[in-house]
Design a protein around this motif. Sequence first.
Motif, short mmCIF file in Angstrom:
data_model
loop_
_atom_site.label_atom_id
_atom_site.label_comp_id
_atom_site.label_asym_id
_atom_site.label_seq_id
_atom_site.Cartn_x
_atom_site.Cartn_y
_atom_site.Cartn_z
N GLU A 118 -7.96 31.66 -27.51
CA GLU A 118 -9.24 32.20 -27.97
C GLU A 118 -9.06 33.11 -29.19
O GLU A 118 -9.81 33.01 -30.16
CB GLU A 118 -9.93 32.96 -26.84
CG GLU A 118 -11.30 33.48 -27.22
CD GLU A 118 -12.08 34.08 -26.06
OE1 GLU A 118 -12.97 34.92 -26.33
OE2 GLU A 118 -11.81 33.74 -24.88
N VAL A 119 -8.07 33.98 -29.13
CA VAL A 119 -7.81 34.88 -30.26
C VAL A 119 -7.54 34.08 -31.54
O VAL A 119 -7.98 34.47 -32.62
CB VAL A 119 -6.62 35.81 -29.94
CG1 VAL A 119 -6.14 36.55 -31.19
CG2 VAL A 119 -6.99 36.81 -28.86
N LEU A 120 -6.87 32.95 -31.41
CA LEU A 120 -6.49 32.14 -32.58
C LEU A 120 -7.57 31.13 -32.97
O LEU A 120 -7.31 30.22 -33.76
CB LEU A 120 -5.15 31.44 -32.33
CG LEU A 120 -3.96 32.39 -32.09
CD1 LEU A 120 -2.68 31.60 -31.89
CD2 LEU A 120 -3.81 33.40 -33.22
N GLY A 121 -8.77 31.30 -32.43
CA GLY A 121 -9.89 30.47 -32.87
C GLY A 121 -10.33 29.39 -31.91
O GLY A 121 -11.17 28.57 -32.23
N PRO A 176 -14.45 44.12 -28.49
CA PRO A 176 -14.47 42.66 -28.66
C PRO A 176 -13.07 42.05 -28.60
O PRO A 176 -12.06 42.73 -28.82
CB PRO A 176 -15.08 42.48 -30.05
CG PRO A 176 -14.83 43.75 -30.77
CD PRO A 176 -14.78 44.83 -29.71
N MET A 177 -13.04 40.78 -28.30
CA MET A 177 -11.78 40.03 -28.33
C MET A 177 -11.25 40.06 -29.77
O MET A 177 -12.03 39.95 -30.72
CB MET A 177 -12.02 38.58 -27.93
CG MET A 177 -12.24 38.36 -26.46
SD MET A 177 -10.76 38.55 -25.46
CE MET A 177 -9.88 37.03 -25.84
N SER A 224 -12.72 34.86 -22.32
CA SER A 224 -13.75 35.89 -22.30
C SER A 224 -15.01 35.48 -21.55
O SER A 224 -15.75 36.35 -21.09
CB SER A 224 -14.11 36.33 -23.73
OG SER A 224 -14.68 35.27 -24.45
N GLU A 225 -15.26 34.20 -21.39
CA GLU A 225 -16.47 33.78 -20.69
C GLU A 225 -16.25 33.50 -19.21
O GLU A 225 -17.22 33.41 -18.47
CB GLU A 225 -17.08 32.56 -21.39
CG GLU A 225 -17.66 32.93 -22.75
CD GLU A 225 -18.33 31.77 -23.46
OE1 GLU A 225 -18.26 30.62 -22.97
OE2 GLU A 225 -18.92 32.02 -24.53
N SER A 226 -14.98 33.37 -18.78
CA SER A 226 -14.80 33.07 -17.36
C SER A 226 -13.61 33.76 -16.69
O SER A 226 -13.48 33.69 -15.47
CB SER A 226 -14.67 31.56 -17.16
OG SER A 226 -13.54 31.05 -17.81
N GLU A 227 -12.76 34.42 -17.46
CA GLU A 227 -11.56 35.00 -16.86
C GLU A 227 -11.38 36.49 -17.08
O GLU A 227 -10.62 37.12 -16.35
CB GLU A 227 -10.32 34.27 -17.40
CG GLU A 227 -10.31 32.81 -17.04
CD GLU A 227 -9.20 32.02 -17.71
OE1 GLU A 227 -9.04 30.85 -17.35
OE2 GLU A 227 -8.50 32.56 -18.59
#
Length: 160
Positions: A60-63, A145-146, A69-72
């Motif tokens: 997620e961090v790398l795009g 934020p992430m 962030s939405e489920s874990e």
Amino acid sequence: MTYTDKSNIPTLYEWAGGMETFVTLFDRFYDKVLADEILEPVFKHTSAQHRLHVAHFVAEVLGGPKVYSESEGSHFEMIRKHLQKYLTEKHRKRWMELLLETADEMALPSDPEFRSAFMAYLEWGTRIAVINSNLEDVSEDPDIPMPKWGWGVPGGPYLP
């Protein structure tokens, strides 16, 4: 040579190969961690889902998609997971060494632009983890934020 199609630059996540690449990378990596005399004591009690959560977080961090962030969890929760783990520079360096060794074995892209951006995130993230691991409590805003990591100065992948 630099990537010339500036209108369609892939994310670091896409350039690396997508979610399957990150899941495999961290699965193989954590197999090494659990066999390592320096890191095994730190990670031996992590849940079976830990490696998947880390794969989703880094992707997620790398795009990549917002699976983490939405489920874990959230960035705030990731910070909290490191509290009072008392990681050292020796742990951090070994973690980096094993992850990069695994990336090489998997033939993740080795172009200078990708590796520079990938390394920059890993250096930043592991250094933050060491700092947070030596704290008793989180001072960050729970809505932090992430992180979002891109290509940086090079602006895109290297193409021969």
